[in-house]
Design an enzyme around this catalytic site. Structure first.
Site, PDB file in Angstrom:
ATOM      1  N   LYS A   1       0.693  -1.152   0.050  1.00 21.90           N
ATOM      2  CA  LYS A   1      -0.004   0.104  -0.085  1.00 21.90           C
ATOM      3  C   LYS A   1       0.946   1.062  -0.060  1.00 21.90           C
ATOM      4  O   LYS A   1       2.051   1.402   0.576  1.00 21.90           O
ATOM      5  CB  LYS A   1      -0.871  -0.124   1.281  1.00 21.90           C
ATOM      6  CG  LYS A   1      -1.961   1.083   1.234  1.00 21.90           C
ATOM      7  CD  LYS A   1      -2.781   0.818   2.588  1.00 21.90           C
ATOM      8  CE  LYS A   1      -3.822   1.960   2.884  1.00 21.90           C
ATOM      9  NZ  LYS A   1      -4.690   1.611   3.845  1.00 21.90           N
TER      10      LYS A   1
ATOM     11  N   SER B   1      -9.712   1.961   2.827  1.00 27.32           N
ATOM     12  CA  SER B   1      -8.834   2.674   2.159  1.00 27.32           C
ATOM     13  C   SER B   1      -7.947   1.671   1.292  1.00 27.32           C
ATOM     14  O   SER B   1      -7.148   2.596   0.501  1.00 27.32           O
ATOM     15  CB  SER B   1      -8.107   3.683   3.038  1.00 27.32           C
ATOM     16  OG  SER B   1      -7.464   3.051   3.890  1.00 27.32           O
TER      17      SER B   1
ATOM     18  N   SER C   1      -9.987  -0.361   6.979  1.00 29.94           N
ATOM     19  CA  SER C   1      -9.441  -0.235   5.616  1.00 29.94           C
ATOM     20  C   SER C   1      -8.774  -1.486   5.284  1.00 29.94           C
ATOM     21  O   SER C   1      -8.387  -1.379   3.973  1.00 29.94           O
ATOM     22  CB  SER C   1      -8.468   0.861   5.714  1.00 29.94           C
ATOM     23  OG  SER C   1      -9.093   2.191   5.315  1.00 29.94           O
TER      24      SER C   1
HETATM   25  N1  GLN Z   1     -12.924   4.636   6.544  1.00 29.87           N
HETATM   26  C1  GLN Z   1     -12.491   4.974   7.772  1.00 29.87           C
HETATM   27  C2  GLN Z   1     -11.937   6.334   7.783  1.00 29.87           C
HETATM   28  O1  GLN Z   1     -11.963   6.973   6.855  1.00 29.87           O
HETATM   29  C3  GLN Z   1     -11.396   3.888   8.098  1.00 29.87           C
HETATM   30  C4  GLN Z   1      -9.965   4.113   7.407  1.00 29.87           C
HETATM   31  C5  GLN Z   1      -8.902   3.400   7.769  1.00 29.87           C
HETATM   32  O2  GLN Z   1      -9.146   2.268   8.323  1.00 29.87           O
HETATM   33  N2  GLN Z   1      -7.635   3.607   7.372  1.00 29.87           N
HETATM   34  O3  GLN Z   1     -11.533   6.834   8.855  1.00 29.87           O
END
Ligand code: GLN
Length: 490
Positions: free
Chosen positions: A77, A152, A176
């Site tokens: 990532k 994400s 995410s």
């Molecule tokens: N969707 C959540 C956020 O936007 C979690 C993101 C994540 O786990 N990096 O904060």
């Protein structure tokens, strides 16, 4: 077709020399060259370097001596620092950033012999649930190119599901890893907070960031944790606890275990297809001799509100370092120092990062700190206690990952609140610091659905044991997308 092997299967073939590392990497390169045009899973490709490394390993001899990941293609990532390779966190402000060191996890994978194919697209700074917050444009879901792959870690999900690599790293701050795993029909591991080092990973919410991976099988995720877990002197929150042989728990019987079903996770608005698939998974566990018990996590309804105070607060502090001087984009034309700070941040950050900086700065400001941040942390303790109490009665918990099926690109992008609700079933796990494992559990409308097995902190072994037992009884992880043609067929 080698590309849909699991990591474990590919490794066996490499060890037995049925396949050379070069053959395996060449296949990954061919796959990526065809799928990337449709998916946009990558920010940076390192295919040339991958082929060189493969040839070197083949010249050196046996993969087994090289390490447990010897010759295995991996994608990182793009919020994992990679020495000498551009690391953007999918943000314009880090658009040209080239780190001078590796994240600890990257070092551990490289030392184990893994071969990187490149850096994967994600929501900028990992803020998001769909991949649409990437400053470089969204990744597509390999099962249906009009849909989001979840976020994400969107590139990670799309790459592993489409056969470009056996393994991709991810960060799970509020869901995410588990969400893209669920939306892409693969396995996603979020380890306990403190189990895997955060050093060298672009910080989001320092108190919930968990470093894990997306794979095609539970055993592959167990192996990845064996390679990456453990104390790191560069991260004071890593715990000096023995790293178990997680793979050896894959295959142990689950008869006699008790799994709790948290009743609050069947929230209003949850889609019927998700409930049906979860109920079928529960039946599978029953048939394996697992006792199923309804449990209550009464503060679940506050988890999202708590998270969206804690996260922006920590994000606003962590993003303060991007000042246009130390790293990344800088408005070099600015007439004075202050304008340089302002302009660099104005032009370098996207809308979601700015939204979080503003909310977080407000929540931490004097006069509001007690009412927001402190209060949120107090409620967070109640959320943690819910898990502790539940785990006095049951070994593990089981719940859906997402209340909905994957959604269309653009469907929720203009409504941040709707988007935030995608994580309603994953966030509490992060607040409590416990581990979760997403596993494919079915399809509806040609799109994948996932369940998550949740364990007490540092009891990942038990989670793999239960996850593996379920996976062996089902066929979902053996199904692969064909990017628009014949989806769902093997
Ligand atoms: N969707 C959540 C956020 O936007 C979690 C993101 C994540 O786990 N990096 O904060």
């Amino acid at each position: 077709m080698q590309r849909f092997f699991t990591l474990t299967e590919a490794r066996e073939k490499l060890v037995k020399k049925e396949l050379s590392v070069t053959q395996l990497i060449e296949e990954a390169v061919t796959t990526i060259n065809t799928t990337e045009k449709k998916l946009h899973a990558f920010n940076t490709l390192t295919l040339e370097q991958a082929l060189e490394k493969a040839a070197k390993i083949d010249r050196q001899g046996t993969v087994k001596d090289i390490g447990p990941m010897g010759g295995i293609p991996i994608g990182y990532k793009d919020n994992f620092c990679t020495k000498g390779v551009r690391t953007t966190a999918s943000s314009n402000i880090l658009g040209n950033y080239i780190p001078i060191y590796n994240a600890t996890v990257v070092d551990r994978y490289e030392k184990a012999g893994a071969i990187s194919v490149g850096k994967l697209n994600c929501d900028a700074f990992a803020h998001g649930s769909s991949g649409e917050n990437s400053d470089f444009g969204p990744t597509k879901n390999p099962w249906n190119l009009e849909y989001v792959p979840g976020g994400s870690s969107s590139g990670s999900g799309a790459l592993v599901a489409s056969g470009g690599a056996f393994l991709a790293t991810g960060t799970d701050t509020g869901g995410s890893i588990r969400l893209p795993a669920s939306f892409c029909g693969i396995v996603g591991l979020k380890p306990s907070y403190g189990r895997v080092s955060r050093y060298g990973i672009v910080a989001m919410t320092s108190s919930t960031d968990s470093i894990g991976c997306l794979t095609r099988s539970v055993k592959d995720a167990a192996l990845a944790l064996e390679v990456t877990a453990g104390k790191d002197i560069h991260d004071g929150t890593t715990v000096d606890k023995k790293v178990e042989s997680y793979t050896s728990f894959c295959g142990k019987p689950v008869k006699g275990m008790t799994i709790g079903i948290p009743k609050e996770y069947f929230v209003k608005g949850i889609e019927k297809e998700v409930v049906d698939a979860t109920e079928k998974a529960i039946e599978v566990y029953k048939s394996l001799g697992v006792k199923i018990k309804e449990v209550s996590l009464p503060h679940t309804e506050y988890a999202t509100a708590v998270y969206y105070i804690v996260t922006p607060s920590e994000v606003s502090s962590n993003l303060a370092r991007y000042d246009g001087v130390r790293y990344g984009y800088s408005d070099t034309e600015a007439p004075d120092m202050l304008s340089r700070y302002f302009n660099s941040r104005r032009d370098g950050f996207g809308a979601e990062a700015k939204r979080r900086i503003m909310i977080g700065t407000y929540a931490l400001s004097s006069g509001y700190y007690d009412a927001y941040y402190k209060k949120a942390q107090q409620v967070r303790t109640l959320v943690c206690d819910d898990f502790k109490k539940a785990f006095q009665k049951v070994d593990l918990l089981l719940a859906p990952v997402s209340p909905t099926l994957p959604f269309k690109i653009g469907e929720k992008a203009s409504d941040p609140l709707q988007m935030y609700l995608s994580d309603i079933l994953t966030i509490a796990v992060n607040l409590a610091g416990v581990p979760g494992l997403a596993i494919p559990c079915g399809f509806a409308k040609g799109l994948p659905i996932g369940i998550q097995v949740i364990a007490p902190q540092f009891e990942e072994a038990k989670m793999f044991q239960a996850g593996y037992a379920y996976e062996q009884e089902t066929k979902w992880h053996t199904m692969h997308p064909t990017l628009g043609e014949n989806n769902g067929k093997k």
